[in-house]
Write a protein that holds these residues in place. Sequence first.
Motif, mmCIF file in Angstrom:
data_model
loop_
_atom_site.group_PDB
_atom_site.id
_atom_site.type_symbol
_atom_site.label_atom_id
_atom_site.label_comp_id
_atom_site.label_asym_id
_atom_site.label_seq_id
_atom_site.Cartn_x
_atom_site.Cartn_y
_atom_site.Cartn_z
ATOM 1 N N VAL A 59 1.920 13.566 1.541
ATOM 2 C CA VAL A 59 2.737 12.580 2.259
ATOM 3 C C VAL A 59 2.358 11.164 1.823
ATOM 4 N N ILE A 60 1.070 10.905 1.678
ATOM 5 C CA ILE A 60 0.628 9.582 1.202
ATOM 6 C C ILE A 60 1.164 9.328 -0.200
ATOM 7 N N PHE B 135 3.802 10.608 -1.504
ATOM 8 C CA PHE B 135 5.252 10.456 -1.412
ATOM 9 C C PHE B 135 5.639 9.011 -1.138
ATOM 10 N N PHE B 136 4.857 8.312 -0.338
ATOM 11 C CA PHE B 136 5.177 6.917 -0.021
ATOM 12 C C PHE B 136 4.506 5.929 -0.961
ATOM 13 N N MET B 137 3.407 6.316 -1.595
ATOM 14 C CA MET B 137 2.643 5.379 -2.411
ATOM 15 C C MET B 137 3.085 5.355 -3.873
#
Length: 126
Positions: free
Chosen positions: A30-31, A33-35
Amino acid sequence: MAKQNHLIVRGKDFLPALLLLQLLPAAISVIAFFMIPPFPEIFADLLGEDAELPLLTNVVIHTYLLWALIPLVLVALSFWVCMNARTIAGPMLVLVISSLVPFVLFVLTVIGVFLPLIKIVTNMKM
């Protein structure tokens, strides 16, 4: 003669721990995916459009969306191994794999992102 108490651990006993452990690769994916998505544009702006990114950075940029499948595969593997366990070896192997995968994903993310940043800093000194 003293009575010996034996500790019996079944594969099903490991299932809650294995499922809880899958939160680590899920969080890292998830990190990522956004980073990760803004980094190709940042690197293109700072290094130039024709600059070649390191191999590890290209791997991270092109595969980070697939990382979301890793926790799902590990959850399915955890269920399968724990429900069909005849010995404790299968669940323990999944425990080791589930412990190592988040570490590998984290190292890939950090190294993949920082290699071009190091290149940018060395270009700024010149």
